[in-house]
Design a protein around this motif. Sequence first.
Motif, PDB file in Angstrom:
ATOM      1  N   ASP A 116      12.388   4.411  -0.824  1.00  0.00           N
ATOM      2  CA  ASP A 116      12.048   3.428   0.206  1.00  0.00           C
ATOM      3  C   ASP A 116      11.065   2.394  -0.340  1.00  0.00           C
ATOM      4  O   ASP A 116      11.184   1.202  -0.059  1.00  0.00           O
ATOM      5  N   ASN A 117      10.086   2.883  -1.112  1.00  0.00           N
ATOM      6  CA  ASN A 117       9.119   1.960  -1.708  1.00  0.00           C
ATOM      7  C   ASN A 117       9.802   0.936  -2.599  1.00  0.00           C
ATOM      8  O   ASN A 117       9.463  -0.255  -2.582  1.00  0.00           O
ATOM      9  N   ALA A 121       0.921  12.995  -8.924  1.00  0.00           N
ATOM     10  CA  ALA A 121       2.289  12.876  -9.427  1.00  0.00           C
ATOM     11  C   ALA A 121       2.747  11.426  -9.449  1.00  0.00           C
ATOM     12  O   ALA A 121       3.370  10.970 -10.410  1.00  0.00           O
ATOM     13  N   LEU A 122       2.416  10.702  -8.381  1.00  0.00           N
ATOM     14  CA  LEU A 122       2.833   9.309  -8.332  1.00  0.00           C
ATOM     15  C   LEU A 122       2.133   8.488  -9.402  1.00  0.00           C
ATOM     16  O   LEU A 122       2.744   7.664 -10.081  1.00  0.00           O
ATOM     17  N   LEU A 123       0.824   8.736  -9.584  1.00  0.00           N
ATOM     18  CA  LEU A 123       0.089   8.003 -10.616  1.00  0.00           C
ATOM     19  C   LEU A 123       0.625   8.332 -11.997  1.00  0.00           C
ATOM     20  O   LEU A 123       0.800   7.455 -12.839  1.00  0.00           O
ATOM     21  N   ARG A 178       0.826  -1.221   0.000  1.00  0.00           N
ATOM     22  CA  ARG A 178       0.000   0.000   0.000  1.00  0.00           C
ATOM     23  C   ARG A 178       0.858   1.268   0.000  1.00  0.00           C
ATOM     24  O   ARG A 178       0.661   2.186   0.799  1.00  0.00           O
ATOM     25  N   HIS A 179       1.777   1.330  -0.943  1.00  0.00           N
ATOM     26  CA  HIS A 179       2.720   2.442  -0.960  1.00  0.00           C
ATOM     27  C   HIS A 179       2.048   3.787  -1.234  1.00  0.00           C
ATOM     28  O   HIS A 179       2.402   4.798  -0.630  1.00  0.00           O
ATOM     29  N   ILE A 180       1.097   3.816  -2.158  1.00  0.00           N
ATOM     30  CA  ILE A 180       0.412   5.076  -2.437  1.00  0.00           C
ATOM     31  C   ILE A 180      -0.380   5.521  -1.208  1.00  0.00           C
ATOM     32  O   ILE A 180      -0.349   6.687  -0.816  1.00  0.00           O
ATOM     33  N   ALA A 181      -1.084   4.579  -0.594  1.00  0.00           N
ATOM     34  CA  ALA A 181      -1.867   4.915   0.596  1.00  0.00           C
ATOM     35  C   ALA A 181      -0.972   5.391   1.735  1.00  0.00           C
ATOM     36  O   ALA A 181      -1.296   6.346   2.447  1.00  0.00           O
ATOM     37  N   ARG A 182       0.161   4.745   1.914  1.00  0.00           N
ATOM     38  CA  ARG A 182       1.076   5.140   2.991  1.00  0.00           C
ATOM     39  C   ARG A 182       1.636   6.528   2.737  1.00  0.00           C
ATOM     40  O   ARG A 182       1.817   7.318   3.685  1.00  0.00           O
TER      41      ARG A 182
END
Length: 478
Positions: free
Chosen positions: A188-189, A156-158, A133-137
């Motif tokens: 980190d992800n 930006a991440l998407l 759950r990297h986006i959620a974190r």
Amino acid sequence: MRLRLFLLLLLLAVPRALAEGLPDLGEVAQAGFTPIQERRLGESIMREIRADRSFYDDAEATDYVNALGNRLASRSPDARQDFDFFLIRDSQINAFALPGGFIGVHTGLILAAQSESELAGVLSHEVAHVTQRHIARMIAQQKQGQIASIAALAAALLLSRVSSQAAEAALAFGTASTIQGQLNFTRDNEREADRVGLQILDRAGFDPRGMVTFFERLQRATRVYETGAPSYLRTHPLTFERIADIQNRTQDAGYRQIPDSLEFQLIRAKLRAQFEAPDAAVTFFESSLTERKFLSEAASRYGLAASLMRLKNYARARKELDAVRTVVRLSPIVEMLSCELAQASAGAPAALACYRDASKTYPSYRALVYGHANALLQAGQPDAALKLVEDRLQLITDDYRLYLLQARSYAALNKRLAQSRAQAEAYVRMGNLTAAVEQLQIGLKSGDGDFYQLSSAESRMRELRKLDEELRREAKKQ
């Protein structure tokens, strides 16, 4: 690309529209970004992706990548959700994870992988991005008062998973500290996705070294790329430290030679035959067979047959397919190409005979069902096509392409209300409730159907309209 434009417009609306475009986070630092919210966000993005011309909706290739991806996801220590793998027609070497378990795979990645373990290594890495759950974190670590920057950061991440240039534009709208924080978090992800991905790869029975060999080759390739690093490296920062860490984690594993599946080799050959110029593809496959430089003779002959079909050299294509059967006896992918060849070279009767025979061996193979129904419609047998599709719908109710075939069958039978109902159900499964309601309105105005059919259509329209309105209200609250 329409998807990039959609996401970029979403980003440019910061702060108000972007904040409204995300699910209501509440006290995100405490509550986090829930799996339900992730799935809704992912589904909204998938509606745009499915409407984009680069979305590669090939049944055989999609089924293969889903079988591989779900094999990996089922071995994840943290999998608590469904996964959907889809293909993007793009020669760039890339894959990307979206919220809610949606994972995109560029066709160029499949062609670049030199073994199934390499492809599985990339997919396991993306599965890990989702399960961890990297986006959620990333979103949850922000504070409620920073909702605009949270939205910009999420966008930006998407965007970075789809287009590095769009991601750079997106990040330009954030503060320097926000940008740096996003980059650090991404590093980190990536390390965490490497670690978890290796566990998944090993548990699924693939060679864990496939991940490191693929990354090493990509890193070496940056030296010869004229326009910079491959897309996967631009969206998944790769360092010597990361590769060294992967090597350290795999060095104690005993050597295992994992043979590629026939499906992997056939799908790679199919993609090359479809996307390269047909003359170039014929030359490639002929050379590989002449020089005996192939990973699979059956796949090379299959690819040659598919390429020859594009040149309308049907006699040679049939000869190569016959040769494939001397190497491998049973394969639905080979049978599908054989039926397509029969349709192109000998017409409907030969095609229908081929589909009937193949369907006896592979009754649930999706591509054969579609091909058989299309052949029946082209042969002027809509009743038979309708029966085939409706029998399948008794088992599979979420396949929008079956409803599209059902709509075509009803259209050929001049049943306009039933056609609109089937078209509406296809739109529902594509996530477009507004279009589904409009189709039912068209059907109800057609003057077709008896009292029961009209009442049923009106009831379904009210149900879908209510659901559409609820979703719109929910979006306005967010």
